[in-house]
Design a protein around this motif. Structure first.
Motif, mmCIF file in Angstrom:
data_model
loop_
_atom_site.group_PDB
_atom_site.id
_atom_site.type_symbol
_atom_site.label_atom_id
_atom_site.label_comp_id
_atom_site.label_asym_id
_atom_site.label_seq_id
_atom_site.Cartn_x
_atom_site.Cartn_y
_atom_site.Cartn_z
ATOM 1 N N THR A 209 0.833 -1.196 0.000
ATOM 2 C CA THR A 209 0.000 0.000 0.000
ATOM 3 C C THR A 209 0.874 1.254 0.000
ATOM 4 O O THR A 209 2.100 1.186 0.039
ATOM 5 C CB THR A 209 -0.912 0.024 1.242
ATOM 6 O OG1 THR A 209 -0.087 0.136 2.409
ATOM 7 C CG2 THR A 209 -1.757 -1.243 1.325
ATOM 8 N N ARG A 210 0.206 2.394 -0.007
ATOM 9 C CA ARG A 210 0.910 3.675 0.003
ATOM 10 C C ARG A 210 1.790 3.814 1.261
ATOM 11 O O ARG A 210 2.891 4.362 1.181
ATOM 12 C CB ARG A 210 -0.105 4.833 -0.041
ATOM 13 C CG ARG A 210 0.489 6.229 0.134
ATOM 14 C CD ARG A 210 1.335 6.652 -1.054
ATOM 15 N NE ARG A 210 0.558 6.759 -2.263
ATOM 16 C CZ ARG A 210 -0.190 7.804 -2.594
ATOM 17 N NH1 ARG A 210 -0.260 8.851 -1.789
ATOM 18 N NH2 ARG A 210 -0.850 7.819 -3.738
ATOM 19 N N PRO B 283 -1.536 -4.711 -6.752
ATOM 20 C CA PRO B 283 -2.546 -3.898 -6.052
ATOM 21 C C PRO B 283 -3.616 -3.346 -6.987
ATOM 22 O O PRO B 283 -3.341 -3.025 -8.146
ATOM 23 C CB PRO B 283 -1.705 -2.759 -5.453
ATOM 24 C CG PRO B 283 -0.319 -3.308 -5.365
ATOM 25 C CD PRO B 283 -0.168 -4.218 -6.533
ATOM 26 N N PRO C 77 0.167 2.158 -5.566
ATOM 27 C CA PRO C 77 0.513 2.673 -4.237
ATOM 28 C C PRO C 77 1.502 3.830 -4.229
ATOM 29 O O PRO C 77 1.740 4.406 -3.171
ATOM 30 C CB PRO C 77 1.119 1.437 -3.550
ATOM 31 C CG PRO C 77 1.700 0.642 -4.664
ATOM 32 C CD PRO C 77 0.792 0.852 -5.836
#
Length: 549
Positions: A111-112, A153, A157
């Motif tokens: 994720t980020r 994803p 991200p």
């Protein structure tokens, strides 16, 4: 950041599998390795066995759980092998960080926040800003290229804008002083000075036409084609900055008169010399015999008042480093100096830049030839002849690219694409931001690249590669911008058509106008199609009986 600020559904499994197989099949075009290997040698891209290391991509350092994704990324990348290797190494550092910091984290789970943690680690490093920018850009490219896989994803991200801003100063390329370049011209036209034919031919090709050095040296022996009263010189290009899977052929029209005739005759003589050389000598297996610049090894030596040439037994394909070494040898013998009495040792790349600014040809025609054709005694070229010249070469440029008819070319309006197969249309709609192309009239992304397996544009100008490609899909919303760009280049044509010092600008403008005219025709056909479609919808609605009948 989501894919184009939206969350898209992942591809069905059969699409994913077909995409993976499509990428694996591309290995046959690159070299004799398998997908499972950790060392890939792009042998089929290497024409110089001495530079093998530039064509190797390694995956030894990649954590095993991420190795397949990085290999698919490498297959999706279409740049030079050494550039792909550099990017893979940078991405590998990121994946090793994820593996060490977050145990058993899959690519899809990144994720980020994980990327931000790596960004923080980059900021702590004592490296130049441009180095950090390169690392982050590689990660951005990695996630963007893998958006079509289920195991990645659903949202990209990385940040949309690279957090490591670095403004690179433009390098100042000094042209060769006019005094020096004129001296070189006189020597290269002087047949009494012993200069080998291949060196004289290369010189006048690089002086006359602004091509890359590697492009000229990779010319084939059958590079000349006749075209009415002129010749077409065919020059392969692979765009060294990347973007081509296979080389493209660009064609330069040259009038068989004046200086143009002199250049054509040099090429024809070199063709005969190379042919004879191949018949009389045993050529090593690693040398491609279809090249034009297959020569006998030689070098310049100082013979007092003028140079002489010493030949050796070896037969080889002339390369860039050898050309520059020969320029250095000859410059030191001739002792050409500038106004400050400094010895000028030019490079082949400098000659290319001088060709752009100092060339005295308009698509192969000198002003003297043009005046002779029109019967005028001054350099004001008549408007009717300018128009004929422009139309002739617009036709040539469009013919070179073998572009499909504007009537059947795809066009986009309000999210709907016509004249494109259903599978490609569906793929483009998943992430339209990813497929946006070059700018027009100062605006970015006014077009779509429909080549979903990897961009391979045609053309010879960075800005107009997409316009000169069948994969380009114009957008009707930007019709005014295409028109504004067309009017700009038409103005350039009018301003440069009679100026011998701006012949390269004139030639470039003609090509750009030809491609923009085609795009405008595609848009016009698209407008007519949508008008007819709208009218038909209204007729169908009118002819549909009420529900109670």
């Amino acid at each position: 950041m989501t894919k184009n600020n939206l969350v898209f559904e992942t591809l069905p499994l059969y699409n994913k599998q077909s995409l993976e197989e499509l990428l694996k099949n591309r290995i046959n075009q690159l070299g004799d390795f398998s997908f499972e290997d950790d060392k890939w040698y792009y042998s089929k891209k290497n024409d110089n066995p001495l530079r093998k290391e530039d064509f190797i991509v390694n995956f030894y350092q990649v954590p095993i759980q991420y190795k397949n994704e990085l290999k698919y990324y490498a297959l999706l990348s279409t740049g030079l092998p050494r550039v792909i290797r550099t990017k893979c190494n940078k991405i590998s550092q990121f994946l090793k960080f994820i593996d060490k910091t977050y145990l058993e984290l899959t690519i899809a789970e990144i994720t980020r926040s994980h990327v931000n943690a790596y960004e923080y680690q980059l900021r702590l490093k004592n490296s130049a800003t441009y180095v950090k920018q390169g690392y982050y850009a590689a990660i951005q490219d990695f996630f963007m290229k893998l958006t079509d896989f289920d195991d990645t994803p659903n949202t990209v991200p990385t940040k949309n804008i690279n957090p490591f801003r670095y403004i690179k100063e433009k390098s100042k390329r000094k042209p060769i002083p006019k005094k020096v370049i004129r001296s070189w011209d006189r020597v290269m036209k002087d047949q009494d000075i012993p200069i080998p034919l291949e060196f004289r031919t290369f010189y006048w090709l690089i002086r006359s036409f602004p091509n890359r050095i590697s492009e000229l040296l990779s010319m084939r022996r059958d590079c000349l084609k006749s075209f009415y009263s002129e010749y077409l010189i065919q020059i392969p290009t692979t765009k060294q900055s990347g973007g081509f899977i296979q080389e493209e052929i660009k064609t330069i029209p040259v009038a068989y008169s004046g200086h143009g005739k002199y250049v054509i005759n040099l090429i024809q003589q070199l063709q005969e010399q190379t042919e004879e050389l191949l018949l009389k000598n045993n050529i090593e297996e690693d040398i491609r015999t279809d090249f034009l610049f297959i020569v006998q090894q030689w070098g310049f030596k100082n013979n007092g008042d003028k140079p002489s040439v010493r030949y050796y037994d070896q037969i080889f394909h002339l390369k860039k480093h050898k050309i520059n070494a020969l320029f250095k040898q000859l410059a030191e013998i001739l002792d050409f100096r500038d106004d400050l009495n400094q010895l000028i040792i030019p490079t082949s790349h400098q000659f290319r830049h001088n060709a752009v600014t100092d060339r005295a040809y308009a698509v192969g025609y000198t002003m003297e030839q043009i005046r002779r054709l029109t019967g005028h005694k001054n350099e004001v070229m008549p408007k009717h002849y300018t128009h004929q010249l422009i139309e002739k070469h617009k036709e040539i440029h469009l013919g070179i690219e073998n572009l499909r008819s504007s009537n059947v070319s795809p066009v986009e309006f309000r999210g709907k694409i016509m004249n494109l197969d259903e599978r490609t249309t569906k793929q483009l709609s998943r992430d339209p931001r990813r497929y946006l192309t070059w700018e027009a009239n100062g605006k970015k992304g006014v077009g779509i690249c429909s080549d979903i397996t990897g961009c391979n544009p045609k053309g010879t100008s960075v800005h107009f590669e997409c316009y000169a490609c069948d994969w380009f899909v114009p957008k009707l919303e930007y019709l005014k911008d295409y028109k504004a760009e067309y009017e700009y280049w038409m103005d350039v044509v009018d301003r440069t058509s009679g100026d011998t010092k701006r012949a390269a600008h004139f030639e470039n403008a003609i090509r750009n106008v030809s491609y923009l005219e085609r795009i405008l025709k595609i848009c016009k056909n698209g407008i007519e199609h949508f008008k007819e479609e709208k009218l038909q919808e209204q007729l169908d609605k009118f002819n549909t009986p009420p529900v109670w009948e």
